[in-house]
Scaffold this motif. Structure first.
Motif, PDB file in Angstrom:
ATOM      1  N   THR A 225      41.834  44.271  38.099  1.00 35.37           N
ATOM      2  CA  THR A 225      43.211  43.767  38.113  1.00 35.37           C
ATOM      3  C   THR A 225      43.613  43.307  39.508  1.00 35.37           C
TER       4      THR A 225
ATOM      5  N   GLY B 173      41.865  40.098  40.505  1.00 31.19           N
ATOM      6  CA  GLY B 173      42.499  38.970  39.829  1.00 31.19           C
ATOM      7  C   GLY B 173      43.823  38.593  40.455  1.00 31.19           C
ATOM      8  N   ALA B 174      44.628  39.606  40.825  1.00 34.63           N
ATOM      9  CA  ALA B 174      45.920  39.322  41.443  1.00 34.63           C
ATOM     10  C   ALA B 174      45.735  38.624  42.787  1.00 34.63           C
TER      11      ALA B 174
ATOM     12  N   THR C 144      43.162  36.805  43.728  1.00 32.19           N
ATOM     13  CA  THR C 144      42.638  35.462  43.481  1.00 32.19           C
ATOM     14  C   THR C 144      43.733  34.522  42.995  1.00 32.19           C
ATOM     15  N   ASN C 145      44.589  35.027  42.118  1.00 31.32           N
ATOM     16  CA  ASN C 145      45.689  34.188  41.615  1.00 31.32           C
ATOM     17  C   ASN C 145      46.649  33.790  42.727  1.00 31.32           C
ATOM     18  N   TYR C 146      46.882  34.708  43.664  1.00 32.18           N
ATOM     19  CA  TYR C 146      47.856  34.433  44.725  1.00 32.18           C
ATOM     20  C   TYR C 146      47.272  33.547  45.819  1.00 32.18           C
TER      21      TYR C 146
ATOM     22  N   GLY D 154      44.129  31.978  45.809  1.00 31.91           N
ATOM     23  CA  GLY D 154      43.294  30.862  45.384  1.00 31.91           C
ATOM     24  C   GLY D 154      41.813  31.062  45.591  1.00 31.91           C
TER      25      GLY D 154
ATOM     26  N   GLU E 275      38.573  34.520  45.821  1.00 30.70           N
ATOM     27  CA  GLU E 275      38.327  35.948  45.695  1.00 30.70           C
ATOM     28  C   GLU E 275      38.360  36.642  47.064  1.00 30.70           C
TER      29      GLU E 275
ATOM     30  N   TYR F  76      46.184  41.846  49.753  1.00 29.97           N
ATOM     31  CA  TYR F  76      46.997  42.161  48.579  1.00 29.97           C
ATOM     32  C   TYR F  76      46.862  43.658  48.339  1.00 29.97           C
TER      33      TYR F  76
END
Length: 390
Positions: A14, A17-18, A20-22, A24, A26, A123
């Motif tokens: 999780t 993923g968070a 990477t989403n923020y 852009g 890994e 993060y």
């Protein structure tokens, strides 16, 4: 065959993923560090005394990626936590604010120690309750310190990283804490407490054996938030320094119970009570370690109770909610109970037979509800390993 992912695995996925989403891309890696429960030894650490904390199975995890410039970008999974961006070349401690002061302070103190910290993206996610006396701040500092030490190539020793975290809290956050929390988070080992001498920094693991003894440590988070950067903590530290000076010693660690009659004659009444707490608390730490080694955890309940009375009456860092939690747990079968952490709110701990845990929890919840108090969060913790890369 299929393998079942552990809760830690799911959290790591999780968080990755968070991140990477923020950002852009890994992260370079994930690092975690646990919170801690202090079994015995409150406010003794900055008096060069003895403490007995253990790392708990709740932790702060950071996903971090190094940058090729000097920019730092910080994001938290907490919805109300503001994202922060700054440049390492222009950052100063007075620029720090809110939650970001902890990772920013670690980066600052690493650079002051000569570590060439790269810019980075971070993060953070955590299941250590904030303001509960379980050292969520040290968990964040230690996770960040370990990550940046590895990403910079410095690979400092764990004791050095613990000191970096403590200095970040002292010099950047502005909280005059001692070294205990960071040492517990860095040096914790499964099933053991960390017996730490805060004068020379030497520590040894002490087996707790809770599970084998049919015991559990219940944390009762009163939801009364505290902050070490506020006046109460600093006032206690100043009182201890004043007491040591008037007693003619470098630190209160240099006194023992035989000095109490002279202290009572020398000091004003309030300062004497502050000093008496530190002297007797150091002796309770040593006594707890001795009992754990010779008789096991069933034998330490009376010392937990005595510690709470000393913090309530002599050091005056408890509060009605903490007293209610400890008294109710004790009245319903706990072997011993005490507030834990810096005080003025936060959590109490209760050493409870596994068979009695549900009854103690229900009694505490009922007691708080009867007085119209906020519902506490009550959960069991186990001694866990210290900071690590996942």
């Amino acid at each position: 065959m299929t393998t079942t992912k552990t809760e830690a695995d799911r959290q790591a996925i999780t968080l990755t993923g968070a991140f990477t989403n923020y950002f852009g891309h890994e992260p370079d890696g994930l690092w975690r560090a646990p919170g801690r429960v202090n079994l015995m030894g409150e406010h003794t650490d900055y008096n060069e005394g003895l403490v007995l904390p253990f790392a708990i199975d709740r932790s702060t995890t950071v996903a971090v990626s190094a940058r090729d410039d000097r920019t730092v970008r910080l994001v938290s999974s907490f919805g109300d936590a503001e994202a922060v961006e700054f440049n390492l070349d222009t950052f100063a401690p007075e620029d720090a604010h809110g939650w970001s002061a902890y990772p920013a302070g670690v980066a600052w103190e690493l650079e002051q120690a000569g570590v060439p910290v790269p810019g980075f993206e971070l993060y953070v996610s955590s299941d250590v309750p904030v303001g509960a006396g379980l050292s969520s701040s040290a968990a964040l500092e230690c996770a960040v310190a370990l990550a940046l030490s590895e990403l910079s190539g410095a690979r400092l020793e764990r004791t050095q990283l613990a000191d970096i975290g403590r200095r970040a809290e002292n010099n950047v956050v502005g909280a005059p804490t001692g070294i205990m929390d960071q040492y517990a988070s860095m040096l914790g080992t499964r099933n053991s407490a960390v017996y730490l001498d805060c004068r020379d920094g030497k520590s040894v693991p002490v087996s707790l054996g809770l599970e084998e003894s049919g015991l559990v440590c219940l944390v009762i988070d009163t939801k009364v938030s505290h902050a070490h950067a506020n006046g109460g903590y600093a006032a206690r530290r100043a009182s201890c320094a004043r007491g040591a000076h008037q007693m003619g010693v470098g630190a209160l660690r240099d006194l023992d119970s035989t000095d109490l009659p002279r202290a009572e004659r020398t000091l004003d009444e309030e300062t004497f009570r502050r000093v008496r707490h530190i002297i007797t608390e150091n002796e309770r730490v040593a006594g707890t370690v001795d009992l754990l080694r010779t008789h096991g955890p069933h034998a330490i309940g009376d010392l937990l109770d005595a510690s709470h009375r000393s913090m309530r009456d002599d050091f005056e860092i408890s509060c009605p909610e903490l007293n209610l939690a400890a008294d109710t747990a004790r009245a319903n079968g706990a072997l011993g109970a005490r507030m834990t952490g810096g005080g003025f709110g936060g959590s109490a701990i209760a050493l409870v037979s596994t068979d009695d845990a549900a009854r103690v929890k229900d009694a505490v919840l009922t007691g708080f509800a009867a007085r119209g108090l906020q519902t506490p969060d009550i959960f069991a913790v186990l001694p866990a390993d210290g900071a690590q890369k996942l």
